[in-house]
Design a protein around this motif. Structure first.
Motif, PDB file in Angstrom:
ATOM      1  N   GLY A  33      20.579   1.065  29.746  1.00 19.02           N
ATOM      2  CA  GLY A  33      19.729   2.075  29.135  1.00 19.02           C
ATOM      3  C   GLY A  33      20.363   2.851  27.998  1.00 19.02           C
ATOM      4  O   GLY A  33      19.785   2.945  26.896  1.00 19.02           O
ATOM      5  N   LEU A  37      18.948   2.991  24.155  1.00 20.50           N
ATOM      6  CA  LEU A  37      18.352   4.223  23.640  1.00 20.50           C
ATOM      7  C   LEU A  37      19.230   4.915  22.610  1.00 20.50           C
ATOM      8  O   LEU A  37      18.740   5.404  21.585  1.00 20.50           O
ATOM      9  CB  LEU A  37      18.057   5.175  24.797  1.00 20.50           C
ATOM     10  CG  LEU A  37      17.357   6.487  24.448  1.00 20.50           C
ATOM     11  CD1 LEU A  37      16.019   6.244  23.769  1.00 20.50           C
ATOM     12  CD2 LEU A  37      17.183   7.346  25.708  1.00 20.50           C
ATOM     13  N   TRP A 177      11.187   0.626  18.319  1.00 19.57           N
ATOM     14  CA  TRP A 177      10.646   1.609  19.255  1.00 19.57           C
ATOM     15  C   TRP A 177      10.486   1.008  20.648  1.00 19.57           C
ATOM     16  O   TRP A 177      10.609   1.712  21.644  1.00 19.57           O
ATOM     17  CB  TRP A 177       9.327   2.161  18.736  1.00 19.57           C
ATOM     18  CG  TRP A 177       9.548   3.141  17.615  1.00 19.57           C
ATOM     19  CD1 TRP A 177       9.324   2.945  16.292  1.00 19.57           C
ATOM     20  CD2 TRP A 177      10.090   4.458  17.742  1.00 19.57           C
ATOM     21  NE1 TRP A 177       9.687   4.062  15.562  1.00 19.57           N
ATOM     22  CE2 TRP A 177      10.150   5.004  16.430  1.00 19.57           C
ATOM     23  CE3 TRP A 177      10.520   5.228  18.818  1.00 19.57           C
ATOM     24  CZ2 TRP A 177      10.645   6.284  16.195  1.00 19.57           C
ATOM     25  CZ3 TRP A 177      11.004   6.509  18.575  1.00 19.57           C
ATOM     26  CH2 TRP A 177      11.053   7.020  17.272  1.00 19.57           C
ATOM     27  N   LYS A 180      13.869   1.370  22.203  1.00 21.59           N
ATOM     28  CA  LYS A 180      14.139   2.755  22.596  1.00 21.59           C
ATOM     29  C   LYS A 180      13.360   3.126  23.854  1.00 21.59           C
ATOM     30  O   LYS A 180      13.881   3.797  24.757  1.00 21.59           O
ATOM     31  CB  LYS A 180      13.803   3.701  21.450  1.00 21.59           C
ATOM     32  CG  LYS A 180      14.794   3.639  20.289  1.00 21.59           C
ATOM     33  CD  LYS A 180      14.499   4.689  19.243  1.00 21.59           C
ATOM     34  CE  LYS A 180      15.518   4.664  18.118  1.00 21.59           C
ATOM     35  NZ  LYS A 180      16.883   5.005  18.603  1.00 21.59           N
ATOM     36  N   GLY A 181      12.091   2.699  23.915  1.00 25.38           N
ATOM     37  CA  GLY A 181      11.307   2.945  25.123  1.00 25.38           C
ATOM     38  C   GLY A 181      11.885   2.227  26.322  1.00 25.38           C
ATOM     39  O   GLY A 181      11.907   2.765  27.435  1.00 25.38           O
ATOM     40  N   LEU A 184      14.829   4.236  27.476  1.00 27.10           N
ATOM     41  CA  LEU A 184      14.401   5.461  28.150  1.00 27.10           C
ATOM     42  C   LEU A 184      13.972   5.181  29.583  1.00 27.10           C
ATOM     43  O   LEU A 184      14.388   5.888  30.518  1.00 27.10           O
ATOM     44  CB  LEU A 184      13.255   6.106  27.366  1.00 27.10           C
ATOM     45  CG  LEU A 184      12.636   7.357  27.984  1.00 27.10           C
ATOM     46  CD1 LEU A 184      13.656   8.483  28.074  1.00 27.10           C
ATOM     47  CD2 LEU A 184      11.417   7.804  27.178  1.00 27.10           C
ATOM     48  N   ALA A 188      15.552   6.443  33.156  1.00 24.80           N
ATOM     49  CA  ALA A 188      14.736   7.214  34.101  1.00 24.80           C
ATOM     50  C   ALA A 188      14.582   6.479  35.429  1.00 24.80           C
ATOM     51  O   ALA A 188      14.743   7.065  36.513  1.00 24.80           O
ATOM     52  CB  ALA A 188      13.367   7.503  33.487  1.00 24.80           C
TER      53      ALA A 188
END
Length: 213
Positions: A33, A37, A177, A180-181, A184, A188
């Motif tokens: 991750g 990110l 993107w 990056k998602g 993230l 999480a």
């Protein structure tokens, strides 16, 4: 002479090995991750080899062992009776096997565009896990599968080149993107997996009553 058959009956076990899969996958997510990110560390051949090895042995091997253990306990020895564990056995097994492929491809710096098709299949199995665990009231595990579904949605966009820049050497905005998602939701979901490891271990080993254990 008539053959004599013996049946071995084992007592039901409360030591369900899901924590092995939780911890292995969570470790892998917390390694991958931040790189996705924050670009920390920046990818090069040494970083890809390091993350590839971690991917094979933590989310890969840990989940596969948990899945095999659950299938054997459910079918051969019948020491587990919760039917929802059949979904857990399926998920741990296939997620573990696919991490062997992900880790090896990262180690080899192979083309990641094939992950697009893979992500569709794993969105489906993540949705299946959501249905099973939310339906039986195990919302913490259902939430885990929700996070997994989000991971593979972003995996698709991070892997599949869309738009005018698809043929170019640089990544298009959709892929940037998407990555990056992906990072993230890796972070999480990895944190949530660590909570599930913590709660389940304390509930089984120390008599706690934490949700999700």
């Amino acid at each position: 002479m008539d053959s004599v058959r013996f049946a071995l009956v084992f007592p039901e076990s409360s030591f369900v090995p899901v924590v092995l899969g939780f911890f292995g996958l969570g470790t892998g997510y917390l390694i991958y991750g931040p790189q996705e990110l924050f670009r920390a560390p920046v990818r090069d051949i040494s970083v890809d080899r390091a993350t590839g090895v971690w991917g094979i042995f933590m989310p890969g091997l840990c989940q596969l062992l948990a899945g095999i253990y659950l299938f054997v306990g459910l079918t051969w020895f019948q020491v587990f009776s919760d039917k929802a564990l059949f979904m857990a056995a399926l998920a741990f097994s296939v997620y573990g096997i696919h991490w062997f492929a992900l880790g090896w491809n990262r180690y080899q710096q192979s083309d990641a565009r094939t992950n697009g098709g893979m992500s569709i299949a794993f969105i489906i199995i993540s949705a299946l896990g959501m249905v099973v665990f939310y339906r039986v009231g195990a919302w913490p595990v259902g939430l885990l599968f929700t996070g997994l579904a989000c991971v593979y949605v972003f995996e698709f966009f991070a892997s599949v080149p869309l738009g005018r820049r698809a043929a170019g050497a640089a990544k298009g905005k959709t892929m940037v993107w998407g990555e990056k998602g992906l990072g993230l939701f890796h972070i999480a979901t990895g944190i949530w997996l660590m909570y599930l490891t913590f709660a389940t271990t304390l509930n089984v080993a120390s008599g706690f009553k934490l949700p999700g254990g």
